[in-house]
Design an enzyme around this catalytic site. Structure first.
Site, short mmCIF file in Angstrom:
data_model
loop_
_atom_site.label_atom_id
_atom_site.label_comp_id
_atom_site.label_asym_id
_atom_site.label_seq_id
_atom_site.Cartn_x
_atom_site.Cartn_y
_atom_site.Cartn_z
N ASP A 94 -39.89 34.83 47.13
CA ASP A 94 -40.42 36.19 46.94
C ASP A 94 -39.55 36.98 45.97
O ASP A 94 -40.03 37.83 45.21
CB ASP A 94 -40.47 36.96 48.27
CG ASP A 94 -41.00 36.11 49.41
OD1 ASP A 94 -42.11 36.36 49.85
OD2 ASP A 94 -40.27 35.20 49.84
N ASP B 94 -42.96 42.33 44.40
CA ASP B 94 -44.02 41.41 44.82
C ASP B 94 -44.43 41.89 46.20
O ASP B 94 -43.81 41.54 47.21
CB ASP B 94 -43.45 39.98 44.89
CG ASP B 94 -44.48 38.97 45.37
OD1 ASP B 94 -45.68 39.25 45.26
OD2 ASP B 94 -44.07 37.89 45.87
N GLU C 127 -46.84 43.62 41.32
CA GLU C 127 -47.91 42.62 41.20
C GLU C 127 -49.18 43.19 41.81
O GLU C 127 -49.18 43.68 42.94
CB GLU C 127 -47.51 41.31 41.90
CG GLU C 127 -48.58 40.24 41.74
CD GLU C 127 -48.11 38.84 42.12
OE1 GLU C 127 -46.94 38.51 41.89
OE2 GLU C 127 -48.94 38.10 42.66
#
Lengths: 168, 168
Positions: free
Chosen positions: B141, B7, B68
């Site tokens: 996260d 991420d 992502e």
């Protein structure tokens, strides 16, 4: 001092290395364009840019890597691609121990031509004038990259107390 | 197969590694967050992310790095910072020989929770359910990064002829 200028891009990433020995004493060392093909997957294109930039830094050992700052254009996808490439260049340069500075397109035009709204031809002509080169500089990405390097030398050439907008 | 989910972020970059041995057979291996400080210069922060991601790949030897995709948010400057970090991760992963895939936030939520509009808590709960973890996953996260990895295993778990939106 060697300064490597980078005009970041995914398909075409311009580079230009100059040697600066004092105010108005700057010499072109090398310039060119790193290219990757649009049909290649994005991560492999970024890996190519990473490898080639590492190789340029190893070859020219610049003290400073000056990069044109990525601004948001009409095509946001294209701006993000340039942002990815720019991130790769910044990480490589910092890892190699270079000082890394970014300048906006307007700062570069202002420093090189005296006018922030100058067009590409005016920038190219002023780059040639400063370097004493008579032949047109091609491709334009290479001339743009040299302009980034010249922007940095122009700013560090201004005595410290009167310098405005100078990088750290 | 080991899948490293990322991420991406400049201040906080989540990572989560899972081991996938077939449909519904996935195990968490490791998860955490790489951090850099907002007062540090951007190129040095990117160099830190580069070094840490390289180290993660060396440690876990993932076949796939799933990232992502960066979308344009309200704060374009923040999106560009994430874009720089994401570019560094993609280049490192491709250089290490990993397959690199990107998924949008909606693809990840859809694959993990069955609904593209799921919120962070729903994603975190579904991540825990799939991995058989009872304790809440913190920080968020890290849970998000595992979700990216699970999105990839969900897509490769669908038999080839009926798979939609699968990466190459």
């Amino acid at each position: 001092m060697f300064v490597l200028g980078i005009d970041p891009g995914l398909t075409r990433c311009g580079y230009g290395c100059v040697k600066w020995t004092g105010p108005n004493r700057v010499k072109a060392v090398s310039a060119g364009v790193l290219t990757t093909h649009h049909t290649t997957d994005l991560p492999l294109r970024l890996a190519t840019i990473q490898r080639e930039v590492r190789s340029l830094i190893e070859e020219y050992q610049p003290e400073v890597v000056a990069i044109e700052r990525v601004l948001f254009q009409v095509n946001v996808q294209s701006a993000m691609s340039v942002g990815h490439a720019s991130g790769v260049v910044m990480a490589e340069a910092a890892t190699a121990g270079c000082e890394v500075v970014q300048y906006s397109p307007n700062e570069i035009k202002l420093a090189v031509t005296g006018w922030g709204g100058a067009d590409k031809q005016q920038v190219e002509r002023m780059v040639r004038a400063q370097l004493g080169i008579e032949q047109p500089l091609k491709p334009v990405d290479a001339a743009d990259a040299i302009a980034v390097a010249l922007c940095h030398t122009a700013i560090v050439g201004i005595p410290e107390p009167t310098r405005a907008g100078a990088p750290k």
